[in-house]
Design a protein around this motif. Structure first.
Motif, mmCIF file in Angstrom:
data_model
loop_
_atom_site.group_PDB
_atom_site.id
_atom_site.type_symbol
_atom_site.label_atom_id
_atom_site.label_comp_id
_atom_site.label_asym_id
_atom_site.label_seq_id
_atom_site.Cartn_x
_atom_site.Cartn_y
_atom_site.Cartn_z
ATOM 1 N N GLU A 14 23.185 14.906 -11.059
ATOM 2 C CA GLU A 14 22.504 13.575 -11.347
ATOM 3 C C GLU A 14 22.135 13.457 -12.923
ATOM 4 O O GLU A 14 22.246 12.437 -13.226
ATOM 5 C CB GLU A 14 21.012 13.788 -10.687
ATOM 6 C CG GLU A 14 20.069 12.776 -10.836
ATOM 7 C CD GLU A 14 18.797 13.036 -10.192
ATOM 8 O OE1 GLU A 14 17.757 12.445 -10.966
ATOM 9 O OE2 GLU A 14 18.569 13.333 -9.199
ATOM 10 N N LYS A 15 22.021 14.661 -13.525
ATOM 11 C CA LYS A 15 21.740 14.554 -14.971
ATOM 12 C C LYS A 15 23.174 14.437 -15.967
ATOM 13 O O LYS A 15 23.155 14.621 -17.040
ATOM 14 C CB LYS A 15 20.926 15.385 -15.493
ATOM 15 C CG LYS A 15 19.534 15.444 -14.725
ATOM 16 C CD LYS A 15 18.576 14.478 -15.483
ATOM 17 C CE LYS A 15 17.451 14.591 -14.739
ATOM 18 N NZ LYS A 15 16.325 13.655 -15.422
ATOM 19 N N MET B 181 27.292 19.873 -20.869
ATOM 20 C CA MET B 181 27.736 20.480 -19.834
ATOM 21 C C MET B 181 29.228 20.695 -20.035
ATOM 22 O O MET B 181 29.682 21.840 -19.520
ATOM 23 C CB MET B 181 27.513 19.613 -18.516
ATOM 24 C CG MET B 181 26.030 19.519 -18.120
ATOM 25 S SD MET B 181 25.462 21.339 -17.543
ATOM 26 C CE MET B 181 24.297 21.527 -19.029
ATOM 27 N N GLU B 182 29.904 20.056 -20.618
ATOM 28 C CA GLU B 182 31.465 20.322 -20.921
ATOM 29 C C GLU B 182 31.325 21.501 -21.608
ATOM 30 O O GLU B 182 32.431 22.366 -21.718
ATOM 31 C CB GLU B 182 31.991 19.107 -21.309
ATOM 32 C CG GLU B 182 32.237 17.862 -20.323
ATOM 33 C CD GLU B 182 32.885 16.732 -21.016
ATOM 34 O OE1 GLU B 182 33.181 16.480 -22.196
ATOM 35 O OE2 GLU B 182 33.096 15.835 -20.106
ATOM 36 N N MET C 224 21.957 30.977 -11.594
ATOM 37 C CA MET C 224 20.822 30.163 -11.512
ATOM 38 C C MET C 224 19.807 30.494 -10.753
ATOM 39 O O MET C 224 20.405 30.712 -9.454
ATOM 40 C CB MET C 224 21.112 28.478 -11.554
ATOM 41 C CG MET C 224 19.725 27.660 -11.462
ATOM 42 S SD MET C 224 20.009 25.905 -11.117
ATOM 43 C CE MET C 224 20.829 25.286 -12.788
ATOM 44 N N CYS C 225 18.541 30.805 -10.986
ATOM 45 C CA CYS C 225 17.502 31.151 -10.100
ATOM 46 C C CYS C 225 17.020 30.072 -9.051
ATOM 47 O O CYS C 225 16.676 29.236 -9.388
ATOM 48 C CB CYS C 225 16.307 31.568 -10.916
ATOM 49 S SG CYS C 225 15.034 32.205 -9.671
ATOM 50 N N ASP D 90 22.910 20.249 -5.803
ATOM 51 C CA ASP D 90 22.616 19.356 -7.021
ATOM 52 C C ASP D 90 23.036 19.756 -7.973
ATOM 53 O O ASP D 90 23.259 19.146 -9.169
ATOM 54 C CB ASP D 90 21.179 19.181 -6.860
ATOM 55 C CG ASP D 90 20.236 18.580 -5.862
ATOM 56 O OD1 ASP D 90 21.023 17.950 -5.076
ATOM 57 O OD2 ASP D 90 19.268 19.029 -5.737
ATOM 58 N N VAL D 91 23.704 21.182 -7.979
ATOM 59 C CA VAL D 91 24.018 21.837 -9.306
ATOM 60 C C VAL D 91 25.636 21.926 -9.625
ATOM 61 O O VAL D 91 26.405 21.908 -8.631
ATOM 62 C CB VAL D 91 23.528 23.264 -9.253
ATOM 63 C CG1 VAL D 91 24.248 24.099 -10.683
ATOM 64 C CG2 VAL D 91 22.075 23.229 -9.263
#
Length: 159
Positions: free
Chosen positions: A93-94, A102-103, A118-119, A132-133
């Motif tokens: 989404e972001k 992110m790249e 990721m937790c 979502d990730v």
């Protein structure tokens, strides 16, 4: 009395040097670079970044360490465990607002010796589900348990 005079005579040149050096803002001289070659190792970064700028700085450190290890994909392995306010930055989404970041993060995973975990518990606090990730991130049940497990496997801890 003679001992004091001898001591003063010995210290006088050192005091003169210190005084001369202090006047140019270098009372201790200047540092020198110690050249070293670091052996590749296994490292876990415990990450809870407050924002994109802080995350970018951490990614820079990870990248620099990987460069120090000459990108050794056999003996070097770096795991970045995410469990803070940086979590939403990794959501699809972001993506548009964090595209460059992110790249950059994803590009470090290409060789296979750097990975992001990721937790899930922390993600849930941010209303983020695994779907979502971005796909270059592995979602694990708990950051603390993951870090402990990696340390038991011989990973050096970095904050």
């Amino acid at each position: 009395m003679i001992k004091r005079a001898l001591l003063f005579a010995c210290l006088l040149p050192a005091m003169a040097i210190a005084t001369a050096t202090a006047s140019d803002n270098r009372p201790w001289g200047t540092a020198e670079l110690t050249e070293k070659d670091y052996q590749p190792d296994k490292v876990v970064y415990d990450v809870a970044a407050k924002d994109a700028e802080a995350l970018n700085s951490i990614i820079g450190r990870v990248s620099h360490l990987n460069n120090e290890y000459a990108g050794d994909v056999f003996d070097a392995h770096i795991v970045v465990v995410l469990h803070g306010d940086e979590i939403p930055l990794f959501t699809t989404e972001k993506y548009e607002e964090n595209r460059e970041l992110m790249e950059r993060a994803q590009s470090l995973t290409v060789a296979g010796n750097i990975e992001y975990r990721m937790c899930a518990a922390a993600a849930a606090l941010h209303d983020v589900e695994p779907e979502d990730v971005h796909g270059f991130v592995n979602v694990v049940p708990m950051a603390d348990a993951e870090i402990i497990e990696l340390q038991h496997e011989g990973y050096a801890y970095m904050k």
